[in-house]
Design a protein around this motif. Structure first.
Motif, PDB file in Angstrom:
ATOM      1  N   VAL A  40       0.836  -1.206   0.000  1.00  0.00           N
ATOM      2  CA  VAL A  40       0.000   0.000   0.000  1.00  0.00           C
ATOM      3  C   VAL A  40       0.871   1.256   0.000  1.00  0.00           C
ATOM      4  O   VAL A  40       0.548   2.240  -0.662  1.00  0.00           O
ATOM      5  CB  VAL A  40      -0.993  -0.031   1.180  1.00  0.00           C
ATOM      6  N   SER A  45      -2.411  -2.042  -4.080  1.00  0.00           N
ATOM      7  CA  SER A  45      -3.551  -2.408  -3.256  1.00  0.00           C
ATOM      8  C   SER A  45      -3.444  -3.883  -2.903  1.00  0.00           C
ATOM      9  O   SER A  45      -2.764  -4.647  -3.589  1.00  0.00           O
ATOM     10  CB  SER A  45      -4.864  -2.119  -3.972  1.00  0.00           C
ATOM     11  N   LYS A  53     -10.674  -4.898   0.356  1.00  0.00           N
ATOM     12  CA  LYS A  53      -9.533  -4.400  -0.410  1.00  0.00           C
ATOM     13  C   LYS A  53      -8.966  -3.179   0.308  1.00  0.00           C
ATOM     14  O   LYS A  53      -9.701  -2.249   0.643  1.00  0.00           O
ATOM     15  CB  LYS A  53      -9.993  -4.025  -1.816  1.00  0.00           C
ATOM     16  N   TYR A  55      -6.292  -0.037   0.016  1.00  0.00           N
ATOM     17  CA  TYR A  55      -5.602   0.716  -1.024  1.00  0.00           C
ATOM     18  C   TYR A  55      -5.301   2.127  -0.538  1.00  0.00           C
ATOM     19  O   TYR A  55      -5.810   2.577   0.474  1.00  0.00           O
ATOM     20  CB  TYR A  55      -6.426   0.759  -2.312  1.00  0.00           C
TER      21      TYR A  55
END
Length: 95
Positions: A40, A45, A53, A55
């Motif tokens: 990240v 991501s 998820k 990100y």
């Protein structure tokens, strides 16, 4: 509302789920955290199947107000970490 699970509790639960000892479960958790942080931070991501998820998103420069003084100041562009929750997790919580 229940208290959040601590890292110690998470490691103990992970060790039990894996059928392993707490030391190896703690090492596995630390490795996963390091991988997510590295990916990240580099602008990528990470998708955790069934969870969501994680990100990084860039926010543009904007005008903000100091609530104490009412003064308008210009805030520089910055990056924030976001997480989109997986539908499977949402459904398990609501269903």
């Amino acid at each position: 509302m229940a208290k959040p699970m601590t890292k110690t509790q998470l490691v103990a639960a992970l060790a039990e789920e894996m059928g392993s000892d707490k030391k190896s479960a703690g090492g596995a958790l630390d490795a996963v955290i390091a991988i997510i942080t590295r990916e990240v931070s580099a602008g990528g991501s990470v998708t955790l199947p069934g969870v969501g998820k994680i990100y990084c998103r860039e926010r543009p420069e904007r005008t903000v107000r100091n609530p104490a003084t009412g003064e308008q100041i210009q805030k520089e562009a910055d990056k924030v970490v976001k997480m989109t929750i997986a539908k499977a997790l949402k459904d398990s919580v609501n269903g």
